[in-house]
Design an enzyme around this catalytic site. Structure first.
Site, PDB file in Angstrom:
ATOM      1  N   CYS A 160      -2.073 -16.940 -21.653  1.00 34.98           N
ATOM      2  CA  CYS A 160      -1.615 -16.798 -20.380  1.00 34.98           C
ATOM      3  C   CYS A 160      -1.710 -15.520 -19.687  1.00 34.98           C
ATOM      4  CB  CYS A 160      -0.250 -17.246 -20.238  1.00 34.98           C
ATOM      5  SG  CYS A 160       0.609 -17.445 -18.550  1.00 34.98           S
TER       6      CYS A 160
ATOM      7  N   HIS B  70       0.016 -26.465 -19.299  1.00 34.95           N
ATOM      8  CA  HIS B  70      -0.040 -24.830 -19.602  1.00 34.95           C
ATOM      9  C   HIS B  70       1.058 -24.388 -20.795  1.00 34.95           C
ATOM     10  CE1 HIS B  70      -0.880 -20.609 -18.244  1.00 34.95           C
ATOM     11  NE2 HIS B  70       0.376 -20.480 -18.538  1.00 34.95           N
TER      12      HIS B  70
ATOM     13  N   ASP C 285      -2.905 -27.878 -15.799  1.00 40.02           N
ATOM     14  CA  ASP C 285      -2.555 -26.491 -15.706  1.00 40.02           C
ATOM     15  C   ASP C 285      -2.775 -26.053 -13.959  1.00 40.02           C
ATOM     16  OD1 ASP C 285      -2.106 -23.800 -15.657  1.00 40.02           O
ATOM     17  OD2 ASP C 285      -3.294 -23.437 -17.782  1.00 40.02           O
TER      18      ASP C 285
END
Length: 324
Positions: free
Chosen positions: A212, A292, A260
Site C-alpha cells: 500500500c 485492497h 481497489d
C-alpha cells in the site's frame, strides 16, 4: 476521497493472523525498526541484535537485504512482522522494516486487539498459511474450515491510537497523509539506507517490498537507484512520473487486488504501459475475489483470499531469488 479509506482505518475489520513474530525492534538513527533474521527463526532462539557498527563484519557476509515498507498500520501490526519473518526465512537474508511514519502509523506500538473487560471472545483459530516450510507454520494452531466465498469477516476490531481524532474526517486523514509525503518520508528512508550500507557493506544488494503506502516508496527508491529489484502489493498514491523513472535494468513485480479504488484497473494498466515503454522487467498479477489490503490484512479463512495471499508471497520470494 469521500471518507476515511478502510486501508488506513484502525477501526475497520482486519484479520490478525496466527503466529508469534520472532524478530526484534531496534533503533536506526532514532527510527524504530523491526528486524527479522534467519538465525532468529532457527528454533525461535533469542538473538542479541548488534547496534550500528557492532559485529559489522559478521553482518557483511550477507550480500543482500530486504527493505520492507509497510502499509499505513505500520511495523507493529502482527501480520507485517510475520511476513517479515517469512521473507527472512525463505530468502535467507535479513529483513529491515522501519517505521516510515515516525511514530504516527495508524496503529501505535501499544496497539492490540481490544475488548471491554469481561467481553473477550474465544476466537476461532485463524490459519497462518498452508505452506509447511513457513517458519510460522507450527505456531499457527489448528485449521478452521475454509469459506468458499469472498465475504469479509470482522475478526478483531482495532482500538484507536491515543492521538486519533474522534470521528476523523476525510480532511483530517488527508492531513495525516500529507505529513508522510516524499518531502518527509524520503529523508527518513535515506537514514535507513545509510545504516544498511554501513552495516552490510557498500556493495550490498537491497531488495524492496512495499505494501500500500510503502509500495510508493519502493517505486521511488527504485527510481533513485537505491533499489534495483522490487515487489509491491496494492501500491497506493504513487504518480506516473515516479513510475517513468524506472528504466531498463530495474525489475518490479506488482500484486494487485481485483477491487481497489486506490489502484483501479485504469491506473494499473497505465502503470503497465509505462513499464513496457521504459524497458523495465516487470510482472503484474491481479487476484479475483480480493480487495485492497488482502496481502497483509486479508481474512485467511476465505479460500480466495488465502490463495491470493500465499500466491503473492511465493511470487515475491521467487522474484527476489531470480533477480536479487
Amino acid at each position: 476521497m469521500a471518507g476515511l479509506h478502510p486501508c488506513c482505518d484502525p477501526t475497520s475489520p482486519s484479520a490478525i493472523w496466527e503466529g508469534t513474530p520472532a524478530g526484534k525492534i531496534i533503533k536506526i538513527d532514532g527510527i524504530e525498526t523491526y528486524v527479522a533474521r534467519p538465525d532468529m527463526l532457527d528454533g525461535r532462539s533469542k538473538v542479541k541484535l548488534p547496534t550500528l557498527n557492532q559485529e559489522s563484519s559478521s553482518r557483511q557476509q550477507f550480500n543482500r537485504v530486504i527493505l520492507f515498507l509497510t502499509e499505513g498500520h505500520g511495523i507493529y501490526l502482527p501480520n507485517a512482522q510475520l511476513l517479515a519473518d517469512s521473507f527472512a526465512a525463505h530468502l535467507g537474508c535479513d529483513v529491515i522494516m522501519p517505521d516510515q511514519f515516525a511514530g504516527q502509523a495508524r496503529l501505535d506500538k501499544d496497539q492490540r486487539p481490544f475488548f471491554p473487560p469481561g467481553k473477550e471472545p474465544i476466537p476461532e483459530t485463524v490459519p497462518w498459511t498452508e505452506d509447511k516450510d513457513d517458519p510460522n507454520y507450527e505456531l499457527r494452531g489448528i485449521r478452521v474450515p475454509l469459506k468458499e466465498n469472498t465475504e469479509t469477516s470482522d475478526v478483531y476490531p482495532f482500538r484507536k491510537p491515543p492521538w486519533w481524532q474522534k470521528d476523523e474526517s476525510a480532511e483530517e486523514f488527508e492531513a495525516w497523509k500529507g505529513r508522510h509525503e516524499p518531502a518527509v518520508t524520503d529523508p527518513l528512508l535515506a537514514r535507513v539506507v545509510k545504516y544498511i550500507h554501513e552495516e552490510y557493506g557498500q556493495d550490498v544488494k537491497i531488495g524492496g517490498v512495499g505494501y500500500c503506502f510503502g509500495g510508493r516508496y519502493v517505486i521511488r527508491l527504485m527510481g533513485s537507484g537505491v533499489i534495483d529489484v522490487g515487489v509491491v502489493y496494492h501500491p497506493s498514491f504513487y504518480t506516473m512520473e515516479e513510475v517513468r523513472k524506472l528504466v531498463k535494468g530495474k525489475r518490479l513485480a506488482i500484486y494487485a487486488a481485483e477491487t481497489d479504488d486506490i489502484l483501479p484497473p485504469k491506473k494499473r494498466r497505465e502503470t503497465e504501459d509505462i513499464l513496457k515503454e521504459t524497458g523495465t522487467t516487470w510482472t503484474s498479477t491481479v487476484f479475483s475475489g480480493t480487495t485492497h489490503g488482502f496481502s497483509v490484512r486479508g481474512d485467511l479463512t476465505v479460500k480466495e483470499v488465502r490463495l491470493a495471499k500465499e500466491s503473492a508471497f511465493r511470487g515475491a520470494v521467487s522474484w527476489f531469488k531470480e533477480w536479487l
